[in-house]
Design an enzyme around this catalytic site. Structure first.
Site, mmCIF file in Angstrom:
data_model
loop_
_atom_site.group_PDB
_atom_site.id
_atom_site.type_symbol
_atom_site.label_atom_id
_atom_site.label_comp_id
_atom_site.label_asym_id
_atom_site.label_seq_id
_atom_site.Cartn_x
_atom_site.Cartn_y
_atom_site.Cartn_z
ATOM 1 C CG HIS A 1 0.779 2.263 12.861
ATOM 2 N ND1 HIS A 1 -0.443 1.523 12.951
ATOM 3 C CD2 HIS A 1 1.302 1.923 11.622
ATOM 4 C CE1 HIS A 1 -0.705 1.009 11.820
ATOM 5 N NE2 HIS A 1 0.291 1.173 11.070
ATOM 6 C CG HIS B 1 -0.493 0.059 2.674
ATOM 7 N ND1 HIS B 1 -0.105 1.160 3.118
ATOM 8 C CD2 HIS B 1 -0.159 -0.925 3.414
ATOM 9 C CE1 HIS B 1 0.420 0.949 4.594
ATOM 10 N NE2 HIS B 1 0.466 -0.626 4.669
ATOM 11 C CG ASP C 1 -2.287 4.447 3.036
ATOM 12 O OD1 ASP C 1 -2.055 3.264 2.418
ATOM 13 O OD2 ASP C 1 -3.126 4.442 3.989
ATOM 14 C CG ASP D 1 1.607 -4.250 5.048
ATOM 15 O OD1 ASP D 1 2.602 -3.640 5.555
ATOM 16 O OD2 ASP D 1 0.430 -3.877 5.216
ATOM 17 C CD GLU E 1 -3.081 -1.144 5.387
ATOM 18 O OE1 GLU E 1 -2.908 -2.420 6.269
ATOM 19 O OE2 GLU E 1 -2.494 -0.108 5.991
ATOM 20 C CD GLU E 2 -1.161 2.070 7.655
ATOM 21 O OE1 GLU E 2 -1.777 1.711 8.601
ATOM 22 O OE2 GLU E 2 -0.128 1.699 7.684
ATOM 23 C CG ASP F 1 2.997 -0.145 8.073
ATOM 24 O OD1 ASP F 1 2.706 -0.838 7.046
ATOM 25 O OD2 ASP F 1 2.205 0.143 9.151
#
Length: 486
Positions: free
Chosen positions: A458, A77, A79, A170, A146-147, A116
């Site tokens: 994150h 992904h 983003d 991922d 995705e996030e 990520d």
């Protein structure tokens, strides 16, 4: 600053990662990174399309001798999660990530790194641009958003892809091969309140919770890390119950998929109680810090005098609100009875906002069991509805059910053991990979997930291992050489 990153091996991966990280790419604002990927594909003279929701698909023909192999979809992904330290001055909408090399780790200067899933994207870019890597016919799928909802994967229509094998890049531990993941649902509780005047014989205070580790609300939920919203509520509950504390504003947490690191509140206490309030609250703070001293050594809870706020929440709503946060479940709800050490069901009380007559509480509930996800979601709904909130479920996405008979799983697991002399951990994860969603429109797709070691995803502590990326890159190239025949 990023030159040192470009000099790391494998250079073909780190250079593409540095190029990608120069492009701002927050979730739901992927226009620039979509344009970047389209330009990349067209520069290579590869067929490049953007689907109706913004996913980018780049196709590359098989190398000589691999034309009879099954078509492979390589997927990551575009983003990234945007988090920064309080003191870091950085604009995610306009700046590229500032990267640093620290020993075996690539990290960022006070922000999330974007490994990520930027390292997965970069690895796919390296395969697409290579003139020497052997591979079957490839379809590179770069999804968006995705996030914050997985809307890219959800919007991908059936029939766009021909591949029958999907390699999702991922996973964040290099000795793990993913064969399943959790689904999730966003839970949002809202209600309004009447603002009241504050008695003049009161004092204003700001309360700040900060210094927590934060992290991925799925992959790290089992660690017992501090949740700033729950810690703040504990302080507010004690102050209200014992000393009549009144709430003016709260701003806690940020993204639903990140364990909250910080929370601030503006409150008032009547002067007759303020000395006892400060004494008692400081004692409570010391207790909380002692409880978290091993896992959250940098936890800070501060109380500072400020000007008296103009308005506070009406007392009846305040009581029900504080109790609803206290009752709202946070953390691991159930471990998997079938897979050792796997979190089955969890919840993250991710966001709490109180301001100008409105309350909003946001949660992300995850589970590999649809029935237990519903059970926990209904438990949270009940807690908030009893406190007068209106509760909405949204952004629901399915899990990826493990298939122990998967052909590609057996191939990838055997290759790992041949390369490293030990077996990989074949496991499901407590995170929202896109495989489950993609499998809805492509039910015959045989899927597996793997990737390099990334820690602290994150959070501003996010870092990617250089040596692990070398291991991952070698593994990926070996897999592409061993895709079975049609």
């Amino acid at each position: 600053m990023n030159t040192a990153v470009r000099n790391q091996e494998p250079k073909e991966v780190w250079n593409h990662f540095a190029d990608l990280n120069a492009v701002p790419r927050p979730s739901k604002k992927e226009e620039r990174v979509i344009a970047f990927m389209v330009a990349f594909g067209k520069k290579l003279n590869l067929k490049t399309i953007v689907d109706s929701v913004g996913n980018v698909i780049i196709t590359k023909p098989a190398t000589k001798g691999f034309e009879d192999r099954k078509t492979v979809v390589m997927q990551s992904h575009l983003d990234m999660v945007h988090q920064k330290n309080t003191e870091t001055v950085f604009d995610f909408d306009s700046q590229g990530i500032e990267m640093l090399v620290e020993g075996d780790w690539i990290t960022a200067n006070g922000t999330t790194l974007g490994a990520d899933n930027g390292l997965g994207v970069a690895a796919i870019m390296a395969v697409l641009s290579s003139k020497s890597i052997e591979h079957p016919h490839l379809e590179a799928l770069f999804t968006i958003d995705e996030e914050t909802g997985m809307t890219g994967a959800m919007g991908l229509k059936g029939g766009l892809l021909e591949g029958t094998i999907l390699l999702n890049l991922d996973t964040e531990e290099d000795d793990e091969i993913g064969m399943g993941c959790a689904g999730g649902v966003d839970i949002t509780a809202r209600r309004t309140y009447t603002e009241e005047e504050i008695p003049s014989n009161s004092s204003g205070y700001s309360i700040t919770v900060k210094g927590l580790n934060g992290g991925h609300s799925g992959m790290e939920i089992h660690k017992g890390l501090g949740n700033a919203n729950k810690i703040m509520n504990r302080v507010l509950f004690d102050g209200f119950t014992n000393y009549g504390l009144r709430i003016s504003e709260i701003n806690g947490g940020s993204l639903r998929n990140a364990i909250p690191r910080e929370s601030t509140a503006i409150v008032s206490v009547e002067n007759a109680s303020k000395e006892a309030f400060l004494f008692e609250t400081k004692a409570l703070i010391n207790n909380i810090k002692e409880e978290f001293s091993t896992i959250e050594p940098n936890l800070s809870i501060e109380i500072n005098s400020i000007s008296l706020p103009k308005k506070v929440m009406d007392i009846a709503v305040q009581e029900s609100f504080i109790k609803s946060i206290y009752a709202g479940f946070n953390g691991v709800y159930r471990m998997s009875p079938d897979i050792k050490d796997l979190v089955e069901t969890s919840n993250n009380i991710a966001r709490v906002i109180v301001k100008e007559g409105a309350i909003k509480v946001g949660c992300l509930t995850r589970s590999s069991s649809e029935t237990n996800r519903t059970d926990l979601a209904n438990s949270l709904r009940s807690s908030f509805e009893l406190a007068g909130f209106e509760v909405a479920f949204s952004g629901e996405y399915p899990g990826w059910q493990p298939n122990v008979d998967s052909e590609i799983l057996k191939i990838v697991a055997a290759l790992y053991e041949n390369l490293h002399g030990e077996k990989a951990r074949v496991a499901a994860c407590h995170a929202g990979l896109e495989c489950g969603i993609l499998g809805q429109n492509y039910p015959s797709m045989d899927m597996v997930s793997f990737g390099p070691t990334i820690l602290g995803a994150h959070s501003p502590d996010e870092r990617a291992s250089i040596s692990s990326t070398q291991k991952f890159w070698k593994f990926l190239k070996e897999i592409l050489k061993n895709i079975p025949k049609k």
